[in-house]
Design a protein around this motif. Structure first.
Motif, mmCIF file in Angstrom:
data_model
loop_
_atom_site.group_PDB
_atom_site.id
_atom_site.type_symbol
_atom_site.label_atom_id
_atom_site.label_comp_id
_atom_site.label_asym_id
_atom_site.label_seq_id
_atom_site.Cartn_x
_atom_site.Cartn_y
_atom_site.Cartn_z
ATOM 1 N N MET A 155 0.834 -1.211 0.000
ATOM 2 C CA MET A 155 0.000 0.000 0.000
ATOM 3 C C MET A 155 0.863 1.254 0.000
ATOM 4 S SD MET A 155 -3.121 -0.899 -0.137
ATOM 5 C CE MET A 155 -3.971 0.595 0.347
ATOM 6 N N ASP A 156 1.959 1.230 0.740
ATOM 7 C CA ASP A 156 2.840 2.403 0.751
ATOM 8 C C ASP A 156 3.355 2.685 -0.664
ATOM 9 O OD1 ASP A 156 4.692 4.426 2.132
ATOM 10 O OD2 ASP A 156 6.050 3.184 0.940
ATOM 11 N N GLY A 157 3.803 1.639 -1.346
ATOM 12 C CA GLY A 157 4.287 1.820 -2.713
ATOM 13 C C GLY A 157 3.179 2.342 -3.622
ATOM 14 N N ALA A 158 1.976 1.762 -3.457
ATOM 15 C CA ALA A 158 0.838 2.180 -4.290
ATOM 16 C C ALA A 158 0.535 3.662 -4.060
ATOM 17 C CB ALA A 158 -0.380 1.318 -3.971
ATOM 18 N N ARG A 159 0.592 4.086 -2.780
ATOM 19 C CA ARG A 159 0.308 5.497 -2.481
ATOM 20 C C ARG A 159 1.399 6.408 -3.026
ATOM 21 N NH1 ARG A 159 -2.005 3.311 2.708
ATOM 22 N NH2 ARG A 159 0.093 3.344 3.569
ATOM 23 N N GLN A 160 2.658 6.008 -2.845
ATOM 24 C CA GLN A 160 3.769 6.819 -3.358
ATOM 25 C C GLN A 160 3.621 7.026 -4.858
ATOM 26 O OE1 GLN A 160 6.675 8.052 -1.678
ATOM 27 N NE2 GLN A 160 5.468 7.640 0.145
ATOM 28 N N LEU A 161 3.254 5.939 -5.548
ATOM 29 C CA LEU A 161 3.102 6.009 -7.011
ATOM 30 C C LEU A 161 1.904 6.873 -7.396
ATOM 31 C CD1 LEU A 161 3.792 2.299 -7.868
ATOM 32 C CD2 LEU A 161 4.990 4.210 -8.938
ATOM 33 N N ALA A 162 0.781 6.658 -6.705
ATOM 34 C CA ALA A 162 -0.437 7.400 -7.055
ATOM 35 C C ALA A 162 -0.211 8.892 -6.872
ATOM 36 C CB ALA A 162 -1.604 6.924 -6.195
ATOM 37 N N GLN A 163 0.576 9.249 -5.843
ATOM 38 C CA GLN A 163 0.819 10.668 -5.567
ATOM 39 C C GLN A 163 1.955 11.235 -6.406
ATOM 40 O OE1 GLN A 163 1.398 10.706 -1.293
ATOM 41 N NE2 GLN A 163 -0.608 9.766 -0.950
ATOM 42 N N GLY A 164 2.455 10.463 -7.345
ATOM 43 C CA GLY A 164 3.515 10.960 -8.236
ATOM 44 C C GLY A 164 4.847 11.159 -7.532
ATOM 45 N N LYS A 165 5.064 10.455 -6.405
ATOM 46 C CA LYS A 165 6.308 10.673 -5.647
ATOM 47 C C LYS A 165 7.465 9.814 -6.127
ATOM 48 C CE LYS A 165 4.200 12.327 -1.389
ATOM 49 N NZ LYS A 165 3.689 11.879 -0.086
ATOM 50 N N VAL A 166 7.197 8.926 -7.093
ATOM 51 C CA VAL A 166 8.269 8.087 -7.632
ATOM 52 C C VAL A 166 8.627 8.629 -9.007
ATOM 53 C CG1 VAL A 166 8.927 5.734 -8.297
ATOM 54 C CG2 VAL A 166 7.342 6.098 -6.384
ATOM 55 N N ALA A 167 9.931 8.723 -9.301
ATOM 56 C CA ALA A 167 10.376 9.260 -10.585
ATOM 57 C C ALA A 167 9.648 8.561 -11.721
ATOM 58 C CB ALA A 167 11.880 9.073 -10.730
ATOM 59 N N GLY A 168 9.195 9.347 -12.694
ATOM 60 C CA GLY A 168 8.473 8.757 -13.823
ATOM 61 C C GLY A 168 6.987 9.087 -13.791
ATOM 62 N N GLY A 169 6.558 9.852 -12.769
ATOM 63 C CA GLY A 169 5.165 10.296 -12.720
ATOM 64 C C GLY A 169 4.247 9.286 -12.066
ATOM 65 N N PRO A 170 2.950 9.650 -11.986
ATOM 66 C CA PRO A 170 1.992 8.768 -11.324
ATOM 67 C C PRO A 170 1.969 7.375 -11.950
ATOM 68 C CG PRO A 170 0.997 10.893 -11.789
ATOM 69 C CD PRO A 170 2.327 10.882 -12.481
ATOM 70 N N GLY A 171 1.733 6.382 -11.145
ATOM 71 C CA GLY A 171 1.719 5.010 -11.664
ATOM 72 C C GLY A 171 1.047 4.080 -10.681
ATOM 73 N N ARG A 172 1.076 2.801 -11.003
ATOM 74 C CA ARG A 172 0.429 1.775 -10.181
ATOM 75 C C ARG A 172 1.379 0.603 -9.972
ATOM 76 N NH1 ARG A 172 -5.276 2.241 -10.828
ATOM 77 N NH2 ARG A 172 -5.579 0.064 -10.315
ATOM 78 N N VAL A 173 1.155 -0.105 -8.880
ATOM 79 C CA VAL A 173 1.925 -1.331 -8.648
ATOM 80 C C VAL A 173 1.340 -2.433 -9.532
ATOM 81 C CG1 VAL A 173 2.532 -3.112 -6.962
ATOM 82 C CG2 VAL A 173 2.381 -0.716 -6.245
ATOM 83 N N GLY A 174 2.178 -3.101 -10.295
ATOM 84 C CA GLY A 174 1.703 -4.200 -11.136
ATOM 85 C C GLY A 174 2.059 -5.544 -10.535
ATOM 86 N N ASN A 175 3.296 -5.672 -10.065
ATOM 87 C CA ASN A 175 3.784 -6.956 -9.567
ATOM 88 C C ASN A 175 4.233 -6.852 -8.111
ATOM 89 O OD1 ASN A 175 3.591 -8.071 -12.218
ATOM 90 N ND2 ASN A 175 5.499 -7.030 -12.715
ATOM 91 N N VAL A 176 4.017 -7.944 -7.397
ATOM 92 C CA VAL A 176 4.521 -8.035 -6.022
ATOM 93 C C VAL A 176 5.287 -9.340 -5.911
ATOM 94 C CG1 VAL A 176 3.888 -8.255 -3.588
ATOM 95 C CG2 VAL A 176 2.603 -6.703 -5.053
ATOM 96 N N VAL A 177 6.532 -9.266 -5.484
ATOM 97 C CA VAL A 177 7.319 -10.490 -5.307
ATOM 98 C C VAL A 177 7.673 -10.632 -3.822
ATOM 99 C CG1 VAL A 177 8.188 -10.506 -7.677
ATOM 100 C CG2 VAL A 177 9.540 -9.369 -5.929
ATOM 101 N N PHE A 178 7.391 -11.814 -3.279
ATOM 102 C CA PHE A 178 7.743 -12.086 -1.876
ATOM 103 C C PHE A 178 9.180 -12.586 -1.844
ATOM 104 C CE2 PHE A 178 3.217 -11.738 -1.634
ATOM 105 C CZ PHE A 178 3.009 -11.164 -0.394
ATOM 106 N N MET A 179 10.083 -11.625 -2.094
ATOM 107 C CA MET A 179 11.509 -11.935 -2.139
ATOM 108 C C MET A 179 12.290 -10.984 -1.241
ATOM 109 S SD MET A 179 12.208 -12.840 -6.109
ATOM 110 C CE MET A 179 11.164 -14.005 -6.996
ATOM 111 N N GLY A 180 11.584 -10.340 -0.329
ATOM 112 C CA GLY A 180 12.257 -9.512 0.664
ATOM 113 C C GLY A 180 12.709 -10.416 1.806
ATOM 114 N N MET A 181 12.655 -9.871 3.035
ATOM 115 C CA MET A 181 13.101 -10.687 4.158
ATOM 116 C C MET A 181 12.087 -11.782 4.454
ATOM 117 S SD MET A 181 14.195 -7.619 6.649
ATOM 118 C CE MET A 181 15.767 -8.000 7.321
ATOM 119 N N GLY A 182 12.619 -12.930 4.868
ATOM 120 C CA GLY A 182 11.754 -13.982 5.383
ATOM 121 C C GLY A 182 11.431 -15.081 4.401
ATOM 122 N N GLU A 183 10.929 -16.174 4.960
ATOM 123 C CA GLU A 183 10.461 -17.311 4.162
ATOM 124 C C GLU A 183 8.928 -17.245 4.174
ATOM 125 O OE1 GLU A 183 11.255 -19.707 2.049
ATOM 126 O OE2 GLU A 183 9.195 -20.409 2.227
#
Ligand code: SAH
Length: 365
Positions: A155-183
């Motif tokens: 949700m944080d990423g989705a909000r950052q993108l929707a508010q145009g806070k990520v370089a490249g202008g407003p956008g949406r999250v398309g993919n989510v990969v569970f490859m961060g910390m943890g099993e």
């Protein structure tokens, strides 16, 4: 004498507080009813949260000020406190370190490509799988994340993108990969609930496509079989890293419990039941698992299967005796798989210059 700054507080106990993003649509109705708010308001609340991506209840003017305050204090605790946000690749890679209510730290990464945005999220604080090349594995498991602690990274990423806070202008999250910390499969129920919320159409959830979601596992066989039965069109990725049990016992210690043939049997059951291609992850480690004979052995395991091999150049952890393969070994490894007809790509290593790859940012915090 200057005293060192104590930036992070010691661990605390207790469960994370309950949050809107922990709940199914039905549970949200019940939670509002407990606050004395009519259940039909739950749709409005969910619409603000998941569809409009508004995290400031004071803007939810179709609800009374009294109801907004009640919801904010009972159901919207700050679960993820930002402690670090680092960008690279001209602002298109954003790496976050979050402090949880009990002061545990987790990471998430947003990666923007020309045609899509992928978020890499954590499922646990730390990890108990103890793979010797992985930064997260070195510190051990702190605890499982709650459903909302997982959902809110996206949700944080989705909000950052929707508010145009990520370089490249407003956008949406398309993919989510569970490859961060943890099993992820070691935190099964919260994981599945989180995925259901991510793929539930708005206003019940974020409305992502299941096809854009990848769960990566060391190979917890019973849980892989459970996942195949969930009826969700998500991608399963298996961290193989070696085609022979002797080496895999060392690189992925849980292999001593579920060896390669059992892990791959469960993977093929997954492809059978979901008709989805399974990803095989293989971190190329110089002179450890990158020999052409191993590419040949790997091919023999995979030929004719609905599979795709993702080679990951090793991102060496601080103090590690291991490093990435030489370019010529990597090339030979790729070629051997190709010649054998096994689909393969080499993963790009975004964020490695900011310790963004593989659990290193929280470790360095
Ligand atoms: N526990 C899960 C998901 C987390 S890691 C799993 O093991 O699959 C996601 C992927 O990154 C896994 O394939 C993991 O083995 C790999 N990885 C971890 N540390 C790495 C490193 N230092 N360099 C390259 N890949 C790494």
């Amino acid at each position: 004498m200057e005293l060192p700054l104590l930036v992070f507080d010691p661990p605390k106990r207790g469960k994370p507080p309950r949050h809107l993003s922990d709940m199914t649509a039905q549970e949200r109705k019940e939670a509002l009813a407990e606050l004395g708010i009519p259940a039909f308001r739950a749709d409005q609340v969910s619409r603000h949260w998941f569809a409009r991506l508004s995290d400031d209840p004071s803007h939810w003017t179709d609800l009374s000020a009294h109801d907004r305050d009640a919801i904010a204090s009972a159901l919207l605790p700050e679960l993820l406190k930002p402690v670090k946000r680092v960008t690279c690749d001209e602002g298109t890679t954003v790496k976050n370190v979050w402090q949880l209510h009990d002061n545990a730290l987790v990471e998430s990464v947003l990666m923007r490509y020309p045609d899509r945005v992928t978020m890499c999220v954590s499922s646990q604080a730390g990890c108990g799988m103890n793979c010797p090349f992985c930064a997260t594995g070195q510190a051990g498991l702190t605890r499982n994340l709650s459903t909302a602690e997982i959902v809110e990274q996206v949700m944080d990423g989705a909000r950052q993108l929707a508010q145009g806070k990520v370089a490249g202008g407003p956008g949406r999250v398309g993919n989510v990969v569970f490859m961060g910390m943890g099993e992820p499969l070691a935190n099964y129920t919260p994981l599945i609930r989180a995925i259901r919320t991510l793929i539930a159409p708005a206003p019940a959830g974020l409305g992502l496509s299941g096809r854009g979601i990848t769960v990566s596992t060391v190979g917890l066989v019973p849980r892989m079989r459970d996942l195949a039965g969930e009826g969700m069109p998500i991608t399963l990725a298996v961290s193989l890293h070696a085609p022979d049990d002797e080496l895999r016992n060392e690189l992925v210690p849980v292999n001593t419990r579920w060896p390669i043939d059992e892990v791959l049997d469960a993977a093929w059951e997954y492809t059978e039941r979901t008709k989805r291609r399974v990803s095989i992850e293989y971190a190329l480690i110089r002179d450890i698992n990158d020999q052409e004979e191993r590419a040949e052995l790997l091919s023999r395991l995979l030929i004719g299967r609905l599979v795709h091999v993702n080679l990951i150049p090793l991102n060496p952890t601080p103090g590690s005796k291991w490093t990435a393969s030489r370019p010529e070994s990597q090339r030979a490894f790729v070629n051997r798989l190709r010649v054998n007809g096994v689909p393969v790509t080499v993963r790009d290593t975004r964020g490695s210059e900011i310790d963004g790859a593989c659990g290193q940012l929280a470790a360095a915090t």
